[in-house]
Scaffold this motif. Structure first.
Motif, PDB file in Angstrom:
ATOM      1  N   ALA A 125      -3.432   4.884  -2.901  1.00 15.36           N
ATOM      2  CA  ALA A 125      -4.636   5.580  -2.440  1.00 15.36           C
ATOM      3  C   ALA A 125      -4.275   6.972  -1.937  1.00 15.36           C
ATOM      4  CB  ALA A 125      -5.322   4.777  -1.336  1.00 15.36           C
ATOM      5  N   GLU A 126      -5.260   7.860  -1.937  1.00 17.31           N
ATOM      6  CA  GLU A 126      -5.086   9.218  -1.431  1.00 17.31           C
ATOM      7  C   GLU A 126      -6.423   9.714  -0.914  1.00 17.31           C
ATOM      8  OE1 GLU A 126      -5.578  12.139  -5.218  1.00 17.31           O
ATOM      9  OE2 GLU A 126      -3.781  10.865  -5.295  1.00 17.31           O
ATOM     10  N   GLU A 127      -6.399  10.804  -0.118  1.00 13.95           N
ATOM     11  CA  GLU A 127      -7.639  11.299   0.487  1.00 13.95           C
ATOM     12  C   GLU A 127      -8.277  12.369  -0.403  1.00 13.95           C
ATOM     13  OE1 GLU A 127      -4.797  11.455   3.090  1.00 13.95           O
ATOM     14  OE2 GLU A 127      -5.281   9.342   2.838  1.00 13.95           O
ATOM     15  N   THR A 128      -8.965  11.924  -1.420  1.00 12.72           N
ATOM     16  CA  THR A 128      -9.596  12.830  -2.358  1.00 12.72           C
ATOM     17  C   THR A 128     -10.444  13.876  -1.646  1.00 12.72           C
ATOM     18  OG1 THR A 128      -9.742  10.952  -3.865  1.00 12.72           O
ATOM     19  CG2 THR A 128     -10.983  12.904  -4.448  1.00 12.72           C
ATOM     20  N   TYR A 129     -10.284  15.112  -2.066  1.00 10.93           N
ATOM     21  CA  TYR A 129     -11.032  16.286  -1.606  1.00 10.93           C
ATOM     22  C   TYR A 129     -10.564  16.807  -0.252  1.00 10.93           C
ATOM     23  CZ  TYR A 129     -14.912  18.985  -3.609  1.00 10.93           C
ATOM     24  OH  TYR A 129     -15.643  19.943  -4.274  1.00 10.93           O
ATOM     25  N   SER A 130      -9.667  16.091   0.449  1.00 15.49           N
ATOM     26  CA  SER A 130      -9.300  16.521   1.795  1.00 15.49           C
ATOM     27  C   SER A 130      -8.692  17.907   1.833  1.00 15.49           C
ATOM     28  CB  SER A 130      -8.343  15.514   2.429  1.00 15.49           C
ATOM     29  OG  SER A 130      -7.139  15.413   1.671  1.00 15.49           O
ATOM     30  N   TYR A 169     -11.089   7.169  -2.993  1.00 13.29           N
ATOM     31  CA  TYR A 169      -9.722   7.269  -2.495  1.00 13.29           C
ATOM     32  C   TYR A 169      -8.724   6.495  -3.354  1.00 13.29           C
ATOM     33  CZ  TYR A 169     -11.424   9.071   2.060  1.00 13.29           C
ATOM     34  OH  TYR A 169     -11.990   9.807   3.070  1.00 13.29           O
ATOM     35  N   LEU A 170      -9.209   5.625  -4.214  1.00  9.11           N
ATOM     36  CA  LEU A 170      -8.318   4.707  -4.937  1.00  9.11           C
ATOM     37  C   LEU A 170      -7.719   5.354  -6.182  1.00  9.11           C
ATOM     38  CD1 LEU A 170     -10.357   1.390  -4.683  1.00  9.11           C
ATOM     39  CD2 LEU A 170      -8.175   1.897  -3.558  1.00  9.11           C
ATOM     40  N   ILE A 171      -6.433   5.099  -6.378  1.00  9.89           N
ATOM     41  CA  ILE A 171      -5.740   5.473  -7.610  1.00  9.89           C
ATOM     42  C   ILE A 171      -5.386   4.207  -8.391  1.00  9.89           C
ATOM     43  CG2 ILE A 171      -3.758   6.670  -8.595  1.00  9.89           C
ATOM     44  CD1 ILE A 171      -5.770   8.492  -7.145  1.00  9.89           C
ATOM     45  N   VAL A 172      -4.807   3.231  -7.712  1.00  9.11           N
ATOM     46  CA  VAL A 172      -4.485   1.928  -8.303  1.00  9.11           C
ATOM     47  C   VAL A 172      -4.990   0.847  -7.366  1.00  9.11           C
ATOM     48  CG1 VAL A 172      -2.619   0.337  -8.937  1.00  9.11           C
ATOM     49  CG2 VAL A 172      -2.446   2.761  -9.544  1.00  9.11           C
ATOM     50  N   ASP A 173      -5.646  -0.162  -7.936  1.00  3.89           N
ATOM     51  CA  ASP A 173      -6.120  -1.283  -7.131  1.00  3.89           C
ATOM     52  C   ASP A 173      -6.312  -2.486  -8.043  1.00  3.89           C
ATOM     53  OD1 ASP A 173      -7.037  -2.447  -4.643  1.00  3.89           O
ATOM     54  OD2 ASP A 173      -9.070  -2.375  -5.454  1.00  3.89           O
ATOM     55  N   LEU A 214       0.844  -1.195   0.000  1.00  2.00           N
ATOM     56  CA  LEU A 214       0.000   0.000   0.000  1.00  2.00           C
ATOM     57  C   LEU A 214       0.877   1.241   0.000  1.00  2.00           C
ATOM     58  CD1 LEU A 214      -2.777   1.457   0.301  1.00  2.00           C
ATOM     59  CD2 LEU A 214      -2.514   1.192   2.783  1.00  2.00           C
ATOM     60  N   ALA A 215       0.666   2.115  -0.990  1.00  2.00           N
ATOM     61  CA  ALA A 215       1.303   3.432  -1.045  1.00  2.00           C
ATOM     62  C   ALA A 215       0.204   4.463  -0.840  1.00  2.00           C
ATOM     63  CB  ALA A 215       2.006   3.647  -2.379  1.00  2.00           C
ATOM     64  N   LEU A 216       0.282   5.175   0.259  1.00  3.30           N
ATOM     65  CA  LEU A 216      -0.811   6.036   0.690  1.00  3.30           C
ATOM     66  C   LEU A 216      -0.345   7.487   0.692  1.00  3.30           C
ATOM     67  CD1 LEU A 216      -2.930   5.145   3.883  1.00  3.30           C
ATOM     68  CD2 LEU A 216      -2.820   7.399   2.854  1.00  3.30           C
TER      69      LEU A 216
END
Length: 392
Positions: free
Chosen positions: A141-146, A366-370, A117-119
């Motif tokens: 993953a990243e915190e979209t809109y945060s 939140y997902l970019i790659v999965d 996991l790369a966060l």
């Protein structure tokens, strides 16, 4: 048990914790598009604290260690002997922020066989080699809109700072002068100007909405055209590409992700096609513009100003030309790391970790790659050369 490596920027020079300017921050109930704020089971920090520096630890240590996991926090991220490179070799999770990015290259991924996991604590995962992550079966993953609104506010501030020539005027006052003629000789009203946004996603749309009351003529370009209702509401002119937009405006604000289609988009030719005395604001990614072409355009007067808070690499070298080029309003990469934003992206980081550690699905947004392919927000925002089968 999992090993989590967290790369954060250094503490304040005067020590941690700082003396805070305010006792609290406003409580939000949701994001403008209706998306809910992060929903972790709990948090171990007070919103408004400095969480993004090393000692802040994103408020994660008590939570992770109570579950028996190992947390390593460092700001030492560059070079083969860095703490990051030593600790990454047997790490399961890497957490980084766009403001002090841990560049997760294909070479680093190859040396981290356990990484799953790369966060990104915040928005923007281009410091991760997306193709290599796909091939290795790493979830990104990243915190979209945060911190989208945080960045939008910063961009509007920098537009006004450039057009109104704020920084030189402030320096005259600070240094004891009253040099009105010097201050106003490069100052204009924003009212009536043509202002264009490259990429009208969450941040770009927020910039457009905040600029509309200034009585400017708004333009935008995006892979996905906005609805007719939104265009009519804001009085937007759509352009099919950046080239068309750049020629038609006085101010360009860049909000696109960095991928092969946007890398060096604003090169010598495109900048040369703009109106003489235009302004560029870039709070997206530094490599969307040609570094040296920006310097030359400012020196020649083709550009009247350049502002932003994104550099490459980050942090930049002391002699990086953007530090001293004329008519710049650059800041360190701070736009999305206000204390308000940190409370949201720290909570979002914990939410993602809770889900991942418990084997639950991570929110789609939140997902970019999965699963070996671009997913969620990543599928709409990024470009990958391959969609690979995850490594065993």
């Amino acid at each position: 048990m999992a090993k989590i490596v967290c790369v954060l920027y250094p503490d304040p020079v005067n020590g941690f914790p700082p003396r805070y300017a305010r006792d609290s921050i406003p409580v939000l109930t949701g994001y403008p598009n209706g998306q809910t704020l992060p929903t972790p089971a709990d948090i171990d920090f007070t919103p408004g604290e400095l969480l993004g520096s090393v000692s802040g630890e994103l408020g994660l240590r008590a939570f992770l260690e109570a579950r028996g996991h190992t947390l390593v926090v460092t700001s030492d991220k560059d070079g083969p002997d860095s703490v990051l490179d030593r600790e990454l070799q047997d790490a399961d999770v890497l957490i980084s922020q766009p403001f002090w990015p841990a560049y997760l290259s294909a070479e680093r991924i190859a040396k981290a066989p356990q990484l799953k996991l790369a966060l990104t604590a915040g928005i923007g995962s281009d410091h991760v080699d997306i193709d290599a992550a796909i091939a290795a079966g790493i979830t990104v993953a990243e915190e979209t809109y945060s911190n989208s609104i945080s960045v939008a506010e910063h961009a509007v501030m920098q537009i006004l700072a450039l057009v109104r020539n704020f920084l030189p005027a402030h320096r005259w006052a600070e240094q004891g002068g009253w040099n009105i003629a010097d201050s106003v000789s490069r100052a204009y009203d924003l009212e009536g100007m043509d202002v264009g946004v490259i990429a009208a996603g969450r941040i770009g749309q927020a910039v457009l909405r905040r600029l509309a009351p200034f009585a400017v003529k708004l333009h935008y370009t995006d892979k996905h055209r906005l609805s007719a209702d939104v265009e009519a509401e804001l009085g937007l002119t759509f352009h099919p590409d950046a080239q068309s937009l750049a020629r038609a405006v006085d101010v360009v604000s860049i909000h696109a992700p960095l991928h092969p289609e946007t890398r060096n988009l604003f090169d010598e030719e495109l900048i040369g096609s703009m109106r003489r005395g235009s302004y560029i604001i870039n709070t997206a990614r530094a490599q969307i513009v040609d570094r040296d072409a920006i310097v030359r355009a400012l020196e020649s007067g083709q550009l009247a100003g350049y502002a932003g808070d994104v550099w490459y690499p980050q942090p930049p070298a002391p002699d990086h030309p953007w530090r001293t080029m004329p008519n710049n309003a650059m800041t360190p990469h701070v736009s999305g790391s206000t204390l308000s934003a940190q409370a949201r992206y720290a909570a979002g980081t914990r939410e993602i970790l809770e889900d991942w550690l418990d084997g639950k699905p991570i929110r789609d947004e939140y997902l970019i790659v999965d699963g070996g392919r671009l997913a969620g927000t990543g599928a709409a925002s990024y470009t990958a050369t391959v969609n690979a089968t995850p490594a065993a």
